[in-house]
Design an enzyme around this catalytic site. Structure first.
Site, PDB file in Angstrom:
ATOM      1  N   GLU A   1      -6.248 -26.954 -19.741  1.00  0.00           N
ATOM      2  CA  GLU A   1      -5.105 -26.129 -20.118  1.00  0.00           C
ATOM      3  C   GLU A   1      -5.555 -25.155 -21.201  1.00  0.00           C
ATOM      4  O   GLU A   1      -6.048 -25.559 -22.256  1.00  0.00           O
ATOM      5  CB  GLU A   1      -3.926 -26.964 -20.620  1.00  0.00           C
TER       6      GLU A   1
ATOM      7  N   HIS B   1      -3.537 -22.828 -22.782  1.00  0.00           N
ATOM      8  CA  HIS B   1      -2.217 -22.289 -23.094  1.00  0.00           C
ATOM      9  C   HIS B   1      -2.294 -21.089 -24.039  1.00  0.00           C
ATOM     10  O   HIS B   1      -1.595 -20.096 -23.876  1.00  0.00           O
ATOM     11  CB  HIS B   1      -1.375 -23.404 -23.727  1.00  0.00           C
TER      12      HIS B   1
ATOM     13  N   ASN C   1       3.288 -26.737 -36.501  1.00  0.00           N
ATOM     14  CA  ASN C   1       3.545 -27.878 -35.622  1.00  0.00           C
ATOM     15  C   ASN C   1       4.627 -27.519 -34.624  1.00  0.00           C
ATOM     16  O   ASN C   1       5.276 -26.472 -34.728  1.00  0.00           O
ATOM     17  CB  ASN C   1       3.943 -29.105 -36.447  1.00  0.00           C
TER      18      ASN C   1
ATOM     19  N   HIS D   1      -1.644 -33.857 -18.739  1.00  0.00           N
ATOM     20  CA  HIS D   1      -2.305 -32.822 -17.943  1.00  0.00           C
ATOM     21  C   HIS D   1      -3.794 -33.102 -17.987  1.00  0.00           C
ATOM     22  O   HIS D   1      -4.599 -32.290 -18.439  1.00  0.00           O
ATOM     23  CB  HIS D   1      -2.030 -31.425 -18.494  1.00  0.00           C
TER      24      HIS D   1
ATOM     25  N   ASP E   1       0.323 -29.678 -24.693  1.00  0.00           N
ATOM     26  CA  ASP E   1       1.359 -30.028 -25.669  1.00  0.00           C
ATOM     27  C   ASP E   1       1.358 -31.537 -25.864  1.00  0.00           C
ATOM     28  O   ASP E   1       1.992 -32.274 -25.107  1.00  0.00           O
ATOM     29  CB  ASP E   1       2.747 -29.578 -25.171  1.00  0.00           C
TER      30      ASP E   1
ATOM     31  N   GLU F   1       7.135 -29.344 -12.561  1.00  0.00           N
ATOM     32  CA  GLU F   1       7.910 -29.679 -13.752  1.00  0.00           C
ATOM     33  C   GLU F   1       9.319 -29.137 -13.568  1.00  0.00           C
ATOM     34  O   GLU F   1       9.506 -28.007 -13.107  1.00  0.00           O
ATOM     35  CB  GLU F   1       7.293 -29.075 -15.027  1.00  0.00           C
TER      36      GLU F   1
ATOM     37  N   PHE G   1       9.097 -31.118 -30.234  1.00  0.00           N
ATOM     38  CA  PHE G   1       9.032 -30.589 -28.872  1.00  0.00           C
ATOM     39  C   PHE G   1       8.328 -31.529 -27.899  1.00  0.00           C
ATOM     40  O   PHE G   1       8.536 -31.436 -26.691  1.00  0.00           O
ATOM     41  CB  PHE G   1       8.340 -29.223 -28.868  1.00  0.00           C
TER      42      PHE G   1
ATOM     43  N   GLU H   1      -1.214 -24.558 -16.762  1.00  0.00           N
ATOM     44  CA  GLU H   1      -0.960 -23.394 -17.614  1.00  0.00           C
ATOM     45  C   GLU H   1      -2.255 -22.802 -18.160  1.00  0.00           C
ATOM     46  O   GLU H   1      -2.455 -22.658 -19.358  1.00  0.00           O
ATOM     47  CB  GLU H   1      -0.003 -23.777 -18.750  1.00  0.00           C
TER      48      GLU H   1
ATOM     49  N   ASN I   1      10.226 -35.444 -25.296  1.00  0.00           N
ATOM     50  CA  ASN I   1      10.992 -34.922 -24.158  1.00  0.00           C
ATOM     51  C   ASN I   1      10.894 -35.875 -22.968  1.00  0.00           C
ATOM     52  O   ASN I   1      10.662 -35.456 -21.841  1.00  0.00           O
ATOM     53  CB  ASN I   1      10.498 -33.520 -23.777  1.00  0.00           C
TER      54      ASN I   1
ATOM     55  N   HIS J   1       2.631 -38.132 -19.838  1.00  0.00           N
ATOM     56  CA  HIS J   1       1.566 -38.101 -20.835  1.00  0.00           C
ATOM     57  C   HIS J   1       1.214 -39.540 -21.201  1.00  0.00           C
ATOM     58  O   HIS J   1       2.064 -40.430 -21.193  1.00  0.00           O
ATOM     59  CB  HIS J   1       2.034 -37.369 -22.097  1.00  0.00           C
TER      60      HIS J   1
END
Length: 917
Positions: A298, A300, A468, A273, A69, A408, A472, A341, A475, A239
């Site tokens: 990842e 996902h 998109n 990640h 993400d 997390e 999100f 993930e 954060n 990140h």
């Protein structure tokens, strides 16, 4: 001259795959966006000018393994450089700087890797290792076993024989460092290792070096140990992101990040990640940060599918190998993580198997290895994301012997990070709970400009990207430009490692606990202050503490019991600040504090109602007016609300004081369906039906006006407002609600809202501050007296939402440049906020430049609003103890027009107004 040498072309990071040409000839291909790719370009070079061409692919088959993400940039985002080597070359080296079993002496173990080119003969060449301390002085290295040496023939290294059974010993070169200065997050002592390669004539041909930290990491007794001490990880995920450079984060920004983290008591980072820029690891070595280094993996979108397909085995394993090989010499790296993930399967097991064999000095982490009833055996630590508090306690008390970490938690999206103290009460109470990493460090917003030149933070959907993730990826504990979000203050308080606990408050006796793992408290100065209603009346310094790590000590705070002022509150605050400059903060920076309300009884003085001016009641058409000492208040018959409040002929109010049960949704509200679930409360205040408004002259100095209303909620929910208007200008407002009907949802808020003229733009209050705080996120804000422009009391999140609240407010004023305005007093406490815009405008704005500044101030005077939550942002609600069930509520507060000639607001606020008949 590089003639006759080998030339290499090095890329630190390219997203997501690329081909390289030199002088029109293809050199090679690489994928894995976050680890280096290196090419020997010697055969492709020509004398004079050379041309390098790189063809970068935004998408590749590697993209299936890079489904994190984040904003999906592509291109060359890290350093690119050329270097040249001699024909005999130190290609790499692996250093283990560990400790003996007594954690006293350092053990230096080295495994150089040499390469030869053009059939060069290594005979007679030697490799020698030397160690230098922080002052660049040579360190005496002592052989610690027979045959140990730090100088060796290159031929012996190149011709090392591997046995048919077992394996070679790791160290090719080794020595002991007596009384070594150990590395940890608190004491990041570094040495410099220098490797020299000399030719047969003894001439130094090549030098390689790196900084090393002597430390020993172990998993034992269900805990995580560093240097023999059980430690906890006070962590955050991070990140890589810069608002102006995307993934190409400048070193200056990295330093800013690390200083902010250290200053806010964060000691650990998960490189979510993917392996971060190599400079980040150097900085973490230097400043002292524990790293969970995570592979760039990842999947996902497809879950664990690829981990179970043999054809993907090599791709999985390569990502682990490249990470470990790049970062193996950094003392800050204390965990290897297999990615994020990506499900679970034999490909992950292979990654763990290779790492365990290649580097047994660090534990392996992977949250995807969660199993039932126990996690898969190839991980050394139990890991979960967003597990609730009962769940982490269950995992910490089951029959597994491994430690447990939250890789997390506390999803910091927008106005979030509620109930953090409750998490850490559980973590500190269970030895197998070794810590947690907040998600995430930084809002991933891009600095953009609107057509009219206004700056704002762009996020998902602002780049023509569809589909998109909207906002999100915003954060973080800090905004894109690293301005702290208020949640960071809460993290700092909960993560502090000095704790003061009262033994006898009145006598001034306390215990101090040093939760640090390696430092005594001689690096901080302790101080105390006793405040009366926010004003410091006594203060002093604590004796210098030499309290060792993990120890407690009794102290005495030598305050004198003051002459108590009527209705006053006394709070004692004990603080600890840096005694000297540190690399991450200057002397005086506060690292920990605790505050206590003193048990001093100071009864309030009742307001002398009989001595007040007369309150004159008039019925004027659709309203009642009450006049008194330089004021007139108007309460409408149709609204049952205060519609006007004039003081000395000037109107204070811009919109009526009406019930409010709503808040502009925060990100967590959107995620848990609050708007739909609690939507009946949204217009319950504005759409109320006023049933009656009555007025009576209770006494010459007191008029009571009662408004009865019905809310469009349930079966005729009743709402009543009583205004006791005194001739002094004091207006005691009592609001109550009696819900009717079953299955009503909880309330977002129970309060009242009004607007005052924009000239009253200075807010002063006695309550928790100075920063925004909420019911479930206020432990990091001390009770005190705070003042500033309304503009400074708000916090505009990357996506605008409910903000600016203050809890436990005793009183507040909104005043103009002359100090005149409105006083509001909690009876006893309020939750308040003031905004230079309306709630409707706040709810409508999707970006910061869309939020206007108006010529009025919206004032919220609440009993309370529900907590912000933050266990996650896609369904989790605030904890039940921080919600407002649909039940009967009642609260009171007092309004009063104010001017400085009346005396201090605090004095006026102390007056007691009991229910008057």
């Amino acid at each position: 001259s590089w003639d006759g040498r080998q030339t290499f072309l090095h890329f630190d990071g390219v997203q997501s795959a690329f081909y390289v040409w030199v002088n029109g000839r293809m050199v090679g291909y690489s994928e894995d966006s976050m680890t280096p790719a290196e090419f020997n370009v010697t055969p492709y070079l020509q004398k004079g000018k050379n041309t390098i061409a790189v063809e970068v692919y935004r998408w590749s088959d590697g993209s299936y393994l890079e489904d994190q993400d984040f904003i999906r940039f592509s291109g060359i985002h890290r350093s690119v450089y050329l270097f040249s080597t001699p024909s005999v070359h130190i290609r790499d080296f692996f250093v283990r700087a560990t400790l003996d079993d007594q954690y006293k002496d350092g053990i230096l173990m080295l495994r150089p890797k040499l390469a030869t080119y053009n059939k060069a003969d290594p005979k007679g060449w030697t490799v020698e290792a030397k160690l230098y301390d922080a002052e660049k002085k040579p360190v005496t290295l002592v052989p610690w076993r027979i045959g140990a040496t730090l100088k060796m023939n290159a031929s012996r290294i190149l011709n090392e024989q591997y046995p048919q059974r077992d394996n070679v010993r790791f160290p090719v070169m080794e020595a002991k460092v007596t009384d070594v200065k150990k590395w940890s997050d608190e004491t990041p002592n570094l040495y410099t290792l220098v490797l020299t390669l000399s030719d047969p004539e003894g001439k130094i041909i090549e030098v390689e070096s790196c900084r090393v930290g002597f430390r020993r990491v172990e998993i034992k007794e269900g805990q995580f140990f560093v240097n023999g001490q059980s430690v906890r990880l006070f962590g955050t995920n991070r990140h890589e992101h810069d608002p102006d450079h995307g993934k190409a984060v400048p070193i200056s920004r990295m330093i800013e990040d690390i200083k902010l983290m250290k200053a806010n008591n964060i000691n650990a980072v998960r490189t979510s990640h993917y392996p971060n820029d190599p400079h980040w690891y150097d900085l973490c070595d230097e400043y002292g940060i524990y790293l969970m280094d995570e592979a760039n993996l990842e999947t996902h979108g497809v879950g664990g599918l690829l981990s179970n397909i043999p054809a993907w085995h090599t791709a999985f394993l390569e990502r682990a190998i490249r990470m470990v090989e790049r970062d193996k010499n950094h003392p800050s790296v204390v965990f290897w993580s297999l990615g994020n993930e990506s499900g679970c399967g034999p490909n992950h097991a292979a990654m763990a198997g290779w790492i365990h064999d290649y580097d047994p000095t660090r534990p392996v982490h992977y949250e995807g290895a969660a199993g039932n009833p126990y996690d898969y055996p190839y991980v050394d630590v139990i890991s979960r994301m967003y597990e609730r508090i009962p769940g982490i306690i269950r995992l910490a008390t089951n029959n597994d012997t491994r430690p447990m970490v939250l890789c997390e938690y506390a999803h910091a999206m927008g106005n979030s990070v509620g109930n953090l103290p409750e998490y850490w009460q559980a973590i500190r109470a269970h030895k197998r709970l070794i810590g947690a990493f907040v998600w995430d460090w930084v809002d991933q917003g891009i600095r953009m400009k609107s057509p009219d030149g206004k700056s704002y933070w762009g996020y998902g959907g602002d780049f023509g990207d569809n589909p998109n993730d909207d906002n999100f990826c915003c954060n973080g504990l800090v905004q894109p430009d690293r301005k702290p979000n208020p949640s960071l203050r809460e993290v700092k308080k909960v993560y502090q490692r000095i704790h003061v606990t009262p033994v006898d408050l009145a006598a001034g006796t306390f215990t101090v606990e040093n939760e640090y793992d390696f430092r005594s408290l001689d690096f901080v100065d302790g101080s105390w202050e006793l405040a009366c209603d926010g004003k410091v009346v006594q203060e002093g310094k604590l004796p210098k503490l030499t309290l060792g790590p993990k120890q407690t000590q009794k102290i005495e705070v030598p305050f004198r019991k003051p002459n108590l002022e009527s209705a006053s509150e006394y709070w004692l605050k004990v603080s600890f600040a840096l005694a000297e400059d540190e690399s991450w903060a200057q002397r005086g920076h506060v690292v920990a504090w605790d505050q206590f309300q003193m048990p001093f009884e100071a009864p309030a003085t009742a307001a002398a109602i009989d001595k007040m001016p007369q309150a004159t009641l008039r019925e004027q058409g659709n309203a009642y007016t009450v006049s008194g000492n330089a004021f007139t208040v108007t309460i409408g018959k149709a609204t049952g609300a205060i519609e006007s409040l004039k003081f000395k002929g000037t109107e204070l109010i811009r919109s009526p004081l009406i019930p409010n049960f709503w808040r502009a949704p925060i990100d967590n509200d959107d995620g848990n369906g609050m708007v739909k679930r609690l939507g009946i409360w949204r217009t319950a205040g504005p759409n109320r039906k006023v049933d009656s408004v009555t007025a009576e002259q209770v006494r010459p100095q007191l008029v009571r006006i009662t408004a009865q209303a019905t809310l469009p909620v349930g079966n005729s929910t009743k709402y009543r407002t009583v205004y006791n208007v005194y001739g002094s200008g004091d207006i005691v407002v009592e609001a109550s609600m009696e819900p009717s009907g079953g299955n009503l949802p909880e309330l977002p808020r129970f309060g009242m809202q009004m607007a005052v003229a924009g000239t009253y733009s200075t807010m002063t209050y006695l309550g928790r501050g100075p920063y925004e705080n909420y019911w479930d996120r206020n432990s990091g804000q001390a009770v005190g007296l705070y003042s500033g422009p309304v503009e400074e009391q708000i916090h505009v999140y990357t996506r605008p939402q409910e903000n600016g609240n203050r809890t436990d407010v005793r009183w507040l004023t909104l005043t103009d440049s002359n100090g005149t305005g409105l006083l509001a007093v909690g009876m006893p406490l309020l939750s308040v906020s003031a905004w230079p815009f309306s709630m409707e405008e706040l709810e409508k704005a999707m970006h910061i430049h869309e939020l206007p500044r108006r010529d009025f101030v919206t004032l919220n005077l609440d009993y309370r609003q529900m907590g912000v939550g933050g266990d996650d942002s896609w369904g989790a609600r605030p904890h039940p103890e921080y919600t407002l069930p649909a039940k009967a509520y009642s609260y009171r507060f007092r309004l009063k027009p104010y001017s400085p000639d009346m005396g201090r607001p605090n004095t006026l606020a102390r007056q007691a107004f009991q229910s008057a008949e």
